[in-house]
Motif scaffolding. Structure first.
Motif, short mmCIF file in Angstrom:
data_model
loop_
_atom_site.label_atom_id
_atom_site.label_comp_id
_atom_site.label_asym_id
_atom_site.label_seq_id
_atom_site.Cartn_x
_atom_site.Cartn_y
_atom_site.Cartn_z
N ARG A 127 18.34 0.55 4.54
CA ARG A 127 17.42 1.25 5.24
C ARG A 127 18.06 1.85 6.65
NH1 ARG A 127 11.26 -0.41 6.07
NH2 ARG A 127 10.44 1.56 7.01
N ASP A 128 19.02 0.81 7.34
CA ASP A 128 19.70 1.23 8.30
C ASP A 128 20.95 2.18 8.06
OD1 ASP A 128 21.63 -0.23 7.29
OD2 ASP A 128 21.85 -1.72 8.83
N GLU A 129 20.89 2.60 6.88
CA GLU A 129 21.86 3.71 6.40
C GLU A 129 23.31 3.48 6.96
OE1 GLU A 129 19.68 6.48 8.86
OE2 GLU A 129 19.62 7.70 7.30
N ARG A 130 23.67 2.10 6.70
CA ARG A 130 25.16 1.57 7.05
C ARG A 130 25.70 0.84 5.88
NH1 ARG A 130 25.76 2.11 12.68
NH2 ARG A 130 27.30 0.30 12.75
N THR A 131 25.15 0.85 4.79
CA THR A 131 25.50 0.04 3.56
C THR A 131 25.62 0.88 2.39
OG1 THR A 131 25.21 -2.18 4.72
CG2 THR A 131 25.48 -2.11 2.41
N LEU A 132 26.50 0.99 1.48
CA LEU A 132 26.37 1.57 0.12
C LEU A 132 26.55 0.47 -0.92
CD1 LEU A 132 26.43 4.06 -1.73
CD2 LEU A 132 28.55 4.25 -1.43
N THR A 133 25.45 0.25 -1.83
CA THR A 133 25.39 -0.57 -2.78
C THR A 133 25.48 -0.10 -4.24
OG1 THR A 133 24.49 -2.25 -1.51
CG2 THR A 133 24.26 -2.73 -3.95
N VAL A 134 26.31 -0.54 -4.92
CA VAL A 134 26.26 -0.18 -6.46
C VAL A 134 25.95 -1.02 -7.48
CG1 VAL A 134 27.88 1.81 -5.97
CG2 VAL A 134 28.78 -0.32 -6.60
N TRP A 135 25.50 -0.66 -8.57
CA TRP A 135 24.99 -1.73 -9.60
C TRP A 135 25.12 -1.00 -10.93
CZ3 TRP A 135 20.75 -1.72 -13.07
CH2 TRP A 135 20.48 -2.88 -13.90
N ARG A 136 25.74 -1.69 -11.97
CA ARG A 136 25.46 -1.11 -13.43
C ARG A 136 24.60 -2.08 -14.20
NH1 ARG A 136 31.00 1.69 -15.31
NH2 ARG A 136 30.63 3.63 -14.40
N PRO A 137 24.14 -2.02 -15.34
CA PRO A 137 23.39 -2.96 -16.16
C PRO A 137 24.14 -4.13 -16.75
CG PRO A 137 22.93 -0.60 -17.00
CD PRO A 137 23.93 -0.51 -15.95
#
Length: 404
Positions: free
Chosen positions: A280-290
């Protein structure tokens, strides 16, 4: 994939003005167009993933390999001398692209193949009106048409949505009237998920069947379309922080888990395999796979060390050393890569190696669709500069170097 109105209206307004200025200088001459009977490009099946295990958190920066530099250089799209060419979107198979082009006093939306052949889609009514963005699923092109007059002071803003069927080749038809929409809505097999901005933290998500000409309301509130998982539309509700799914029959489907959580913007993307989101603070990118046990933080904007002056500031005051424009935005999953924007440039994170690389200079342009990337890697903030766009398949590039 889609920005939250609260978080991005200001930056989108800036981007709108820049895009409008660039589009006035976008260019073209009508070359030999692709045959009208040519089948529309369709996305090829993505290659099997080469990610064997979840990467470590906080990817490391690496230098761009020579193989990537060569691929960008060798995939430049041809342009005619003296024309102005502004990219709209690539075809998902990476064999062609749509662009707004200008030569003389006319501005035309064209579909251009790698060898330079072009097919005219539409001519703009005047030099102040042009496509702002577009999406293409292999048959249907949807684009937002706007005007400099709307971006001017006291202008009402907004754009109209048009759809063009590459199979029939008939003139584009208007899908929605003037309104504010989130950029680049999900589109697959003629199903278009439009997020219309109604007000602060209030949107309307509708699903359009372009072939049938029908429309269905999916949700209202702080919501946004994310992408498709098979035939199911995925959409994000910021109030609950959950990804939701709805099938073609309107019934709730099964959304991938875990959900990003309530501390997330509507900047969420998925290609059906990789899901990525911005905090929400636009400072972190997170990724995920099943098949991963937990999400992985790929990129984080860290603040500079606190100084004595900063620590003496009143509570809640932003330290002067923190640049509010150093934020993450518009992630797009492409195979084993995630393309995203940070500050003024574009970057690529490689899930195979846990590293990332800067793809472009500041004020450059990049747009991904399916397995394709259309990119102008050079600084194009000067509107008089002739843009040189490359069209490539980033999923076919060698992995980035691993972290040292």
């Amino acid at each position: 994939m889609m920005p939250l109105p609260r978080a991005r209206i200001g930056s989108r307004a800036i981007a709108l003005v820049a895009a409008l200025a660039a589009a006035l200088l976008a260019a073209c001459t009508p070359g030999d167009p692709p045959a009208a009977s040519s089948p529309p490009a369709t996305a090829e099946a993505p290659p099997a993933t080469r990610v064997t295990a979840p990467p470590l958190a906080d990817f490391c920066p690496v230098a761009m390999p020579p193989s990537w530099q060569d691929a960008i250089r060798d995939s430049r799209l041809p342009q005619e001398p003296g024309e102005r060419w502004a990219a709209l979107t690539p075809a998902p198979d990476g064999r062609s692209a749509f662009a707004t082009v200008q030569r003389g006093g006319s501005m035309t939306l064209v579909w251009q193949e790698k060898d330079g052949r072009r097919r005219e889609v539409a001519t703009m009514p005047d030099m102040f009106t042009f496509p702002l963005w577009g999406v293409f699923d292999g048959r249907w092109l949807v684009y937002a048409r706007s005007s400099l007059m709307r971006a001017a002071p006291h202008g009402g803003g907004g754009s109209e949505l048009f759809a063009w069927d590459a199979e029939s080749g008939t003139a584009p038809r208007q899908v929605l009237g003037t309104a504010d929409f989130l950029f680049r809505p999900p589109l697959r097999d003629g199903k278009l998920a439009v997020t219309r901005i109604l007000g602060e933290d209030r949107n309307e998500l509708t699903l359009h069947d372009l072939a049938a000409g029908t429309v269905r309301t999916v949700a209202t509130g702080p919501v946004g379309g994310v992408g498709f998982h098979g035939a199911d539309l995925l959409w994000f509700d910021r109030a609950t922080g959950r990804l939701n799914a709805v099938g073609p029959d309107g019934k709730a489907g099964s959304a991938p888990q875990p959900s990003p959580g309530p501390g997330t913007t509507v900047d969420v993307t998925t290609d059906g395999r990789t899901t990525a989101w911005v905090s929400r603070d636009e400072r972190t990118l997170t990724v995920w796979r099943p098949d991963w046990a937990a999400p992985v933080r790929a990129f984080r904007v860290t603040s500079p060390p606190a100084t004595a002056a900063a620590t003496s500031l009143p509570p809640g005051t932003r330290p002067p050393t923190v640049d509010p424009f150093h934020t993450v935005a518009t992630p797009t999953a492409v195979g084993d890569l995630v393309i995203f924007q940070y500050h003024l440039g574009w970057y690529v994170a490689d899930l195979r190696t846990g590293s990332y690389v800067r793809l472009t200079a500041d004020h450059a342009h990049a747009v991904a669709s399916g397995e394709a990337l259309l990119v102008d890697p050079d600084n194009n903030s000067d509107p008089a500069q002739q843009h040189a766009y490359s069209l490539l398949r980033p999923d076919r590039l060698p992995p980035l170097p691993p972290c040292p």
